[in-house]
Write a protein that holds these residues in place. Structure first.
Motif, PDB file in Angstrom:
ATOM      1  N   GLY A 223       0.787  -1.410   0.217  1.00  0.00           N
ATOM      2  CA  GLY A 223       0.069  -0.098  -0.047  1.00  0.00           C
ATOM      3  C   GLY A 223       0.726   1.328   0.018  1.00  0.00           C
ATOM      4  O   GLY A 223       0.592   2.129  -1.011  1.00  0.00           O
TER       5      GLY A 223
ATOM      6  N   GLY B 242       2.696   1.564  -3.377  1.00  0.00           N
ATOM      7  CA  GLY B 242       1.746   1.735  -4.260  1.00  0.00           C
ATOM      8  C   GLY B 242       1.387   3.350  -4.524  1.00  0.00           C
ATOM      9  O   GLY B 242       1.205   3.982  -5.434  1.00  0.00           O
ATOM     10  N   SER B 243       1.207   3.819  -3.069  1.00  0.00           N
ATOM     11  CA  SER B 243       0.484   5.026  -3.021  1.00  0.00           C
ATOM     12  C   SER B 243       1.777   6.158  -3.396  1.00  0.00           C
ATOM     13  O   SER B 243       1.528   7.458  -3.896  1.00  0.00           O
ATOM     14  CB  SER B 243       0.169   5.391  -1.562  1.00  0.00           C
TER      15      SER B 243
ATOM     16  N   VAL C 229       2.615   5.510  -7.657  1.00  0.00           N
ATOM     17  CA  VAL C 229       1.213   5.463  -8.514  1.00  0.00           C
ATOM     18  C   VAL C 229       1.253   6.769  -9.380  1.00  0.00           C
ATOM     19  O   VAL C 229       1.194   6.582 -10.776  1.00  0.00           O
ATOM     20  CB  VAL C 229      -0.008   5.275  -7.880  1.00  0.00           C
TER      21      VAL C 229
ATOM     22  N   VAL D 219      -4.923   1.915  -8.846  1.00  0.00           N
ATOM     23  CA  VAL D 219      -4.248   1.998  -7.458  1.00  0.00           C
ATOM     24  C   VAL D 219      -5.309   1.054  -6.450  1.00  0.00           C
ATOM     25  O   VAL D 219      -4.605   0.819  -5.493  1.00  0.00           O
ATOM     26  CB  VAL D 219      -4.113   3.457  -7.356  1.00  0.00           C
TER      27      VAL D 219
ATOM     28  N   SER E   2      -3.228  -1.384  -4.434  1.00  0.00           N
ATOM     29  CA  SER E   2      -2.488  -0.516  -3.267  1.00  0.00           C
ATOM     30  C   SER E   2      -3.678  -0.415  -2.198  1.00  0.00           C
ATOM     31  O   SER E   2      -3.264   0.458  -0.939  1.00  0.00           O
ATOM     32  CB  SER E   2      -1.968   0.773  -3.683  1.00  0.00           C
TER      33      SER E   2
ATOM     34  N   GLY F 258      -3.377   3.260  -0.728  1.00  0.00           N
ATOM     35  CA  GLY F 258      -3.490   3.923  -2.172  1.00  0.00           C
ATOM     36  C   GLY F 258      -4.839   4.446  -2.529  1.00  0.00           C
ATOM     37  O   GLY F 258      -4.672   5.565  -3.234  1.00  0.00           O
ATOM     38  N   THR F 259      -6.035   4.202  -1.978  1.00  0.00           N
ATOM     39  CA  THR F 259      -7.086   4.744  -2.293  1.00  0.00           C
ATOM     40  C   THR F 259      -7.337   6.155  -1.501  1.00  0.00           C
ATOM     41  O   THR F 259      -7.766   7.235  -2.119  1.00  0.00           O
ATOM     42  CB  THR F 259      -8.325   3.822  -1.625  1.00  0.00           C
TER      43      THR F 259
ATOM     44  N   ARG G  61      -4.633   8.092  -1.344  1.00  0.00           N
ATOM     45  CA  ARG G  61      -3.930   8.859  -1.953  1.00  0.00           C
ATOM     46  C   ARG G  61      -4.588   9.287  -3.293  1.00  0.00           C
ATOM     47  O   ARG G  61      -4.399  10.227  -3.810  1.00  0.00           O
ATOM     48  CB  ARG G  61      -2.486   8.109  -2.361  1.00  0.00           C
TER      49      ARG G  61
END
Length: 86
Positions: A15, A18-19, A22, A41, A45, A49-50, A52
């Motif tokens: 996570g 990915g953040s 991305v 994402v 992630s 990630g969500t 972000r």
């Protein structure tokens, strides 16, 4: 017990990584559609990630949340079917 802790650490690292990566990665790949960015994402992630994605765009965050939910639901169904097959 060690495998559970290792899995938790790897999920959190996925996570975070990915953040962080991305936005530069999507820019390098010339992906400008915020729905596509958010969906990617959200699947890869998870919650970090969500969060972000919501910072970048409301549309990206919405699609990230949808993707995260669909990924969780599909994963549950697949594992249930695999468990029943074994």
């Amino acid at each position: 017990l060690v495998l559970v802790a290792l899995a938790a650490v790897l999920v959190i690292l996925a996570g975070i990584f990915g953040s962080i990566i991305v936005t530069p990665l999507m820019n390098a790949m010339n992906i400008r559609d915020y729905a596509a960015r958010g969906f990617a994402v959200g699947v890869a992630s998870h919650g970090i990630g969500t969060a972000r994605a919501f910072q970048v765009s409301d549309e990206a965050g919405t699609f990230a949340g949808i993707a995260m939910g669909l990924n969780g639901a599909l994963t549950s169904v697949v594992f249930l079917l695999l468990a029943m097959a074994l």
